[in-house]
Design a protein around this motif. Structure first.
Motif, PDB file in Angstrom:
ATOM      1  N   UNK A  66     -30.784 -20.360  57.930  1.00  0.00           N
ATOM      2  CA  UNK A  66     -32.208 -20.000  58.020  1.00  0.00           C
ATOM      3  C   UNK A  66     -32.928 -20.071  56.679  1.00  0.00           C
ATOM      4  N   UNK A  67     -32.210 -19.744  55.585  1.00  0.00           N
ATOM      5  CA  UNK A  67     -32.859 -19.813  54.267  1.00  0.00           C
ATOM      6  C   UNK A  67     -33.187 -21.254  53.911  1.00  0.00           C
ATOM      7  N   UNK A  68     -32.223 -22.164  54.142  1.00  0.00           N
ATOM      8  CA  UNK A  68     -32.492 -23.576  53.875  1.00  0.00           C
ATOM      9  C   UNK A  68     -33.647 -24.078  54.735  1.00  0.00           C
ATOM     10  N   UNK A  69     -33.671 -23.640  55.994  1.00  0.00           N
ATOM     11  CA  UNK A  69     -34.762 -24.054  56.885  1.00  0.00           C
ATOM     12  C   UNK A  69     -36.107 -23.578  56.354  1.00  0.00           C
ATOM     13  N   UNK A  70     -36.154 -22.336  55.881  1.00  0.00           N
ATOM     14  CA  UNK A  70     -37.405 -21.815  55.320  1.00  0.00           C
ATOM     15  C   UNK A  70     -37.831 -22.623  54.097  1.00  0.00           C
ATOM     16  N   UNK A  71     -36.868 -22.934  53.220  1.00  0.00           N
ATOM     17  CA  UNK A  71     -37.187 -23.703  52.014  1.00  0.00           C
ATOM     18  C   UNK A  71     -37.701 -25.086  52.379  1.00  0.00           C
ATOM     19  N   UNK A  72     -37.002 -25.753  53.329  1.00  0.00           N
ATOM     20  CA  UNK A  72     -37.408 -27.098  53.691  1.00  0.00           C
ATOM     21  C   UNK A  72     -38.773 -27.115  54.366  1.00  0.00           C
ATOM     22  N   UNK A  73     -38.980 -26.215  55.316  1.00  0.00           N
ATOM     23  CA  UNK A  73     -40.268 -26.170  56.006  1.00  0.00           C
ATOM     24  C   UNK A  73     -41.384 -25.842  55.016  1.00  0.00           C
ATOM     25  N   UNK A  74     -41.161 -24.870  54.131  1.00  0.00           N
ATOM     26  CA  UNK A  74     -42.186 -24.494  53.154  1.00  0.00           C
ATOM     27  C   UNK A  74     -42.507 -25.647  52.216  1.00  0.00           C
ATOM     28  N   UNK A  75     -41.464 -26.319  51.709  1.00  0.00           N
ATOM     29  CA  UNK A  75     -41.694 -27.430  50.787  1.00  0.00           C
ATOM     30  C   UNK A  75     -42.408 -28.586  51.477  1.00  0.00           C
ATOM     31  N   UNK A  76     -41.935 -28.944  52.678  1.00  0.00           N
ATOM     32  CA  UNK A  76     -42.593 -30.017  53.427  1.00  0.00           C
ATOM     33  C   UNK A  76     -44.039 -29.642  53.747  1.00  0.00           C
ATOM     34  N   UNK A  77     -44.254 -28.388  54.145  1.00  0.00           N
ATOM     35  CA  UNK A  77     -45.604 -27.955  54.519  1.00  0.00           C
ATOM     36  C   UNK A  77     -46.548 -27.974  53.325  1.00  0.00           C
ATOM     37  N   UNK A  78     -46.043 -27.569  52.158  1.00  0.00           N
ATOM     38  CA  UNK A  78     -46.897 -27.609  50.958  1.00  0.00           C
ATOM     39  C   UNK A  78     -47.298 -29.045  50.643  1.00  0.00           C
ATOM     40  N   UNK A  79     -46.337 -29.961  50.706  1.00  0.00           N
ATOM     41  CA  UNK A  79     -46.667 -31.364  50.464  1.00  0.00           C
ATOM     42  C   UNK A  79     -47.656 -31.901  51.469  1.00  0.00           C
ATOM     43  N   UNK A  80     -47.418 -31.601  52.750  1.00  0.00           N
ATOM     44  CA  UNK A  80     -48.330 -32.076  53.789  1.00  0.00           C
ATOM     45  C   UNK A  80     -49.682 -31.375  53.712  1.00  0.00           C
ATOM     46  N   UNK A  81     -49.684 -30.105  53.272  1.00  0.00           N
ATOM     47  CA  UNK A  81     -50.948 -29.379  53.107  1.00  0.00           C
ATOM     48  C   UNK A  81     -51.847 -30.090  52.108  1.00  0.00           C
ATOM     49  N   UNK A  82     -51.275 -30.458  50.963  1.00  0.00           N
ATOM     50  CA  UNK A  82     -52.077 -31.143  49.949  1.00  0.00           C
ATOM     51  C   UNK A  82     -52.610 -32.470  50.473  1.00  0.00           C
ATOM     52  N   UNK A  83     -51.741 -33.223  51.144  1.00  0.00           N
ATOM     53  CA  UNK A  83     -52.165 -34.519  51.672  1.00  0.00           C
ATOM     54  C   UNK A  83     -53.230 -34.347  52.750  1.00  0.00           C
ATOM     55  N   UNK A  84     -53.013 -33.398  53.668  1.00  0.00           N
ATOM     56  CA  UNK A  84     -53.986 -33.182  54.745  1.00  0.00           C
ATOM     57  C   UNK A  84     -55.316 -32.696  54.195  1.00  0.00           C
ATOM     58  N   UNK A  85     -55.242 -31.782  53.229  1.00  0.00           N
ATOM     59  CA  UNK A  85     -56.465 -31.247  52.641  1.00  0.00           C
ATOM     60  C   UNK A  85     -57.281 -32.348  51.975  1.00  0.00           C
ATOM     61  N   UNK A  86     -56.605 -33.206  51.233  1.00  0.00           N
ATOM     62  CA  UNK A  86     -57.314 -34.278  50.544  1.00  0.00           C
ATOM     63  C   UNK A  86     -57.849 -35.321  51.521  1.00  0.00           C
ATOM     64  N   UNK A  87     -57.051 -35.657  52.538  1.00  0.00           N
ATOM     65  CA  UNK A  87     -57.532 -36.639  53.514  1.00  0.00           C
ATOM     66  C   UNK A  87     -58.770 -36.106  54.234  1.00  0.00           C
ATOM     67  N   UNK A  88     -58.698 -34.859  54.709  1.00  0.00           N
ATOM     68  CA  UNK A  88     -59.827 -34.286  55.444  1.00  0.00           C
ATOM     69  C   UNK A  88     -61.057 -34.132  54.559  1.00  0.00           C
TER      70      UNK A  88
END
Length: 881
Positions: free
Chosen positions: A506-528
């Motif tokens: 579960x810890x690895x899952x949290x790290x991976x989801x958080x890291x992926x989400x932060x990267x996608x957040x920046x990309x989505x924010x800039x695209x929008x």
């Protein structure tokens, strides 16, 4: 053990150990991801910093061209002698110009006189312009081509045809006139113009002057003459309305001293009709676009840096995990914890310095691309950058690596020697909260300082930190839900195994989801934001935006005027009645300039407004408070900017003096007006179709029209009648304001800024992909061991491949869904409070974000984990043992 101690004592210092480790890790590719992450972050930040540093110097310098000098003293009488003497005493060079409206009469070379036209006459002294250059053309046809940006048709006949930039003024007995004036008078170069009692020859066509300004009379056709010819015109009399501008240039300290003294002098009661202009006077029609562009560039750089920080943290943890066994062996050989900690710290400082230098070089190259894309925004070569971007880039790179990369690596110093024979001891632990908090605080302060906008910096850094916590919490919750929702026996084997893989870590899952989400957040924010921000810019000044404003149209002329426009092919226009009104009371209390302390409020109360009325709300105005009620007889709508300046609110009652008649109404709505939109806008509007006084008769009204004029006809042999000229001949009482040059300049700058924003966006895209890659590959070795065990128990490669795809797709979809939801919220906040434009995202965005997240995670997993299933089982198990 004694052998290890002997080795240390014979010269293997921590410094030597650091060099050896650095060389080994560099050759093995262990540092590649760290270098790329740091270099990308530094490149994004330093490119914007280099550009801002040079643009600030260049725009400061070129802003002086808009003024005509470093400091300008404007007066309605001859510049006071003591002001001129003070400037000379400071060692400043000064030039005086006089400008005023007057009538001009044309006289062709044949001797025939043409019609009279109102022009803006400007008399200049030798030495003008102190800053910038004049653009002139040798014929009317060449100037028409220049204004049409049709340089392909310019005939370079020994320099006889074409526009050129020069420093100088008309010779004695000559004038330079703008295209609109020549067309209105039916003249060309070589003809004469009568100004007062003086006849002067037109020797060139004036295309542009650096200090034209944006005053209303400056929209009349300009005539530039030598000041020595002014007296012969007899136009300047004691009661004449003339504007004197005394411009000075010189050393910075001298101009600052003079500016401070002149501003204090102009505020003295005995000094009347004098004001001082400095570099703060800019171009209001461009300022909003450029401010938004600068903020967006800073936003892109900040997000790229935040992504780099996440990538560095993930890559450093993976780096540390791969070096656990090495450090255990070093402990067996006798190296102390201090020795190992110092050697790895030195290695990371060197790596950070190298990656920062690489990022600086890349950032400098990128900023050169920005300069090329923004060519023309600053007319002359930009000054060289200062050392600040270099110092800042190095500091940002080292902060990135040391704050986010060093904490997990320093844990290597505490690896117990027992790990050599027991692989289950000495695993990396979660970095303490205090260490992360210190690193985050330092990096956050650095980013906020560089953002040049406290609100923007706090929103990005604070929003990013809150988003990480939210992503971690939602990921933990999703893992718990997943563990309970997939029932054994009812799901395919690959889905069961994927669920176990995720829920077992579960810890690895949290790290991976958080890291992926932060990267996608920046990309989505800039695209929008990029899409809607650029759309808002382009909608504000579209290709077909109005470039003509015609005022003083009488009510009896409306039908004929509108028919004339239709006959010329003008189908889209702003058409509003216009009334001159002066604010005299608020809530029954009389107001005067003395009622306010702010200078702008005093000016607004001291002059008349242009107000209008319409039952329909202007489509380019947005109501931000109250409601627009059609035919509300006692209501009015006010622009939010003037409402703030005059401290007005909904429900306040305003009394206006309209041509001697008092009219009172209450504020029922507040509108947001984009003054850079090149549309007809008003401070005050009444939501009625007919404006009457209390006695029931109509208020004296004229009309204003804003439209795009038909394309100017160009001839190379003789000037052709223009639409403007035909309009003035048919309606001689109207005033036609040509905004074509200003609109072209705004749209040109907008196009350049958009290209620069899109280019920098690629950096954040690259940083986001690095984060995705680092997040997916962070658990590569653990996956390899688990898959090896499963393969040894009989699992096929196809089954494990399906398990891997399901796990990555699920994590990516969850990260994409969370990222786009948060991006919509942050985007709304940034659009409203930082960029100041209306923005709403579509409801399908989260669904698309989940799909894109799954696809990106699968792509990153295919690239980063492609060798996991290819390793021989025996090799993997031996390494694990």
């Amino acid at each position: 053990m004694s052998q290890g101690k002997h080795m240390v004592s014979t010269g293997v210092t921590w410094w030597t150990q650091a060099w050896r480790t650095l060389w080994r890790d560099a050759r093995a590719g262990e540092l590649r991801l760290l270098v790329v992450a740091v270099a990308l972050g530094v490149a994004a930040l330093s490119s914007v910093s280099f550009l801002a540093d040079r643009l600030n110097g260049g725009l400061q310098r070129d802003a002086r061209q808009l003024l005509g000098g470093d400091v300008v003293v404007v007066s309605d009488q001859a510049t006071p002698a003591h002001i001129v003497q003070r400037a000379k005493a400071e060692g400043l060079q000064g030039v005086t110009t006089l400008s005023f409206p007057t009538m001009a009469r044309g006289q062709a070379q044949s001797g025939a006189e043409s019609n009279s036209r109102l022009v803006a006459l400007k008399a200049v002294e030798a030495g003008y312009p102190l800053r910038g250059e004049l653009t002139v053309a040798s014929s009317l046809a060449a100037a028409q081509l220049e204004l049409n940006h049709d340089s392909t048709n310019l005939i370079q006949d020994g320099g006889k045809l074409g526009a050129e930039k020069i420093k100088g003024i008309p010779a004695r007995g000559e004038v330079w006139m703008e295209v609109s004036g020549l067309e209105a008078l039916g003249l060309d170069v070589g003809d004469s113009v009568l100004l007062g009692n003086n006849r002067l020859r037109i020797s060139r066509v004036l295309v542009n002057e650096p200090d034209r300004g944006a005053g209303f009379m400056n929209f009349a056709p300009r005539v530039l003459m030598n000041a020595v010819d002014l007296e012969a015109t007899a136009l300047v009399q004691p009661a004449s309305r003339v504007t004197w501008r005394y411009a000075v240039v010189g050393a910075d300290n001298a101009t600052q001293n003079f500016l401070a003294w002149a501003e204090a002098e102009s505020k003295k009661p005995e000094v009347r009709g004098v004001r001082v202009e400095s570099l703060e006077a800019g171009r209001p029609e461009m300022r909003q676009t450029l401010d938004r562009a600068g903020k967006f560039l800073n936003l892109v750089a900040l997000l790229a840096a935040l992504l780099s920080a996440v990538a560095v943290a993930l890559a450093a943890r993976a780096f540390a995990a791969r070096h656990l066994d090495d450090c255990a062996m070093l402990r067996v050989l006798g190296l102390s914890q201090r020795h190992i900690a110092l050697s790895y710290s030195a290695e990371f400082v060197w790596v950070g310095t190298f990656a920062s230098a690489l990022g600086l070089a890349l950032g400098y190259a990128v900023h050169l691309v920005f300069v090329a894309l923004l060519k023309g925004l600053v007319e002359t070569a930009l000054p060289a950058p200062s050392m600040w971007p270099v110092v800042y880039g190095l500091g940002a790179g080292l902060t990135l690596l040391l704050a986010f990369g060093l904490p997990p690596v320093l844990q290597l110093a505490s690896v117990p020697p027992l790990r050599v024979i027991r692989r289950d001891v000495g695993e990396l632990k979660a970095t303490t909260l205090s260490v992360w908090a210190l690193g985050l605080a330092g990096f956050a302060l650095l980013l906020i300082a560089v953002s040049r906008d406290l609100k923007l910096g706090l929103m990005v850094v604070g929003g990013g930190a809150a988003a990480v916590l939210l992503f971690a919490g939602m990921a933990w919750l999703a893992v718990q839900v997943l563990r309970r929702s997939v029932v054994e026996g009812s799901a395919p084997p690959w889905l069961m195994l994927a669920t176990r893989q995720v829920s077992a870590r579960p810890v690895y899952a949290m790290v991976q989801v958080s890291a992926l989400a932060v990267g996608l957040l920046a990309l989505a924010l800039l695209v929008l934001l990029r899409t809607d921000l650029i759309s808002s810019w382009r909608n504000a000044t579209p290709v077909d935006a109005p470039n003509r404003f015609v005022i003083n149209i009488q009510p009896t002329q409306t039908d004929t005027f509108l028919q004339t426009l239709r006959d010329a092919g003008v189908s889209k226009l702003d058409w509003y009645p216009m009334i001159r009104a002066r604010l005299v009371a608020v809530n029954g209390n009389t107001v005067t300039p003395d009622s306010y302390t702010e200078e702008r409020a005093q000016r607004l109360v001291d002059r008349e407004f242009n107000v209008s009325f319409s039952a329909d709300r202007p489509e380019h105005n947005t109501v931000v408070a109250g409601a627009w009620q059609a035919e509300e007889a006692d209501g009015l709508s006010i622009e939010e900017g003037i409402a703030k300046t005059l401290k007005l609110k909904l429900g306040d009652t305003l009394r206006f003096d309209m041509a001697g008649v008092l009219h009172e109404a209450r504020i029922t709505s507040v509108r947001r007006v984009d003054w850079a939109s090149m549309r007809a806008n008003f401070f005050v509007m009444y939501p009625v179709s007919r404006m009457t006084t209390g006695a029931g008769f109509d208020v004296p009204t004229t009309y204003i029209a804003a439209f795009r004029a038909p394309q100017r006809a160009v001839a190379t042999d003789k000037p052709t009648p223009s639409f403007d000229n035909q309009l003035i001949n048919r309606f001689p009482n109207v005033t036609n304001v040509d905004m074509g040059a200003t609109l072209n300049q705004v749209q040109s700058v907008l196009g350049q800024v958009v290209r620069a924003v899109e280019f920098l966006f690629l950096f954040t895209l690259a940083a986001g992909l690095v984060v995705l890659f680092a997040a997916v590959t962070a658990t590569r070795e653990e996956r390899a061991r688990e898959y090896a065990v499963l393969r040894a128990l009989g699992a096929s490669n196809q089954l494990l491949a399906n398990v891997q795809r399901a796990e990555l797709a699920g994590i990516g979809a969850l990260a994409g869904l969370l990222a786009t939801c948060v991006a919509m919220l942050m985007g709304w906040g940034l659009a409203r409070f930082a960029f100041e434009f209306e923005w709403t995202a579509s409801l399908w965005v989260p669904l698309l974000g989940a799909m894109v997240g799954a696809l990106l995670a699968l792509a990153a997993g295919w690239w980063g984990l492609r060798d996991v299933l290819r390793r021989p089982v025996v090799q993997t198990l031996r390494q694990a043992s």
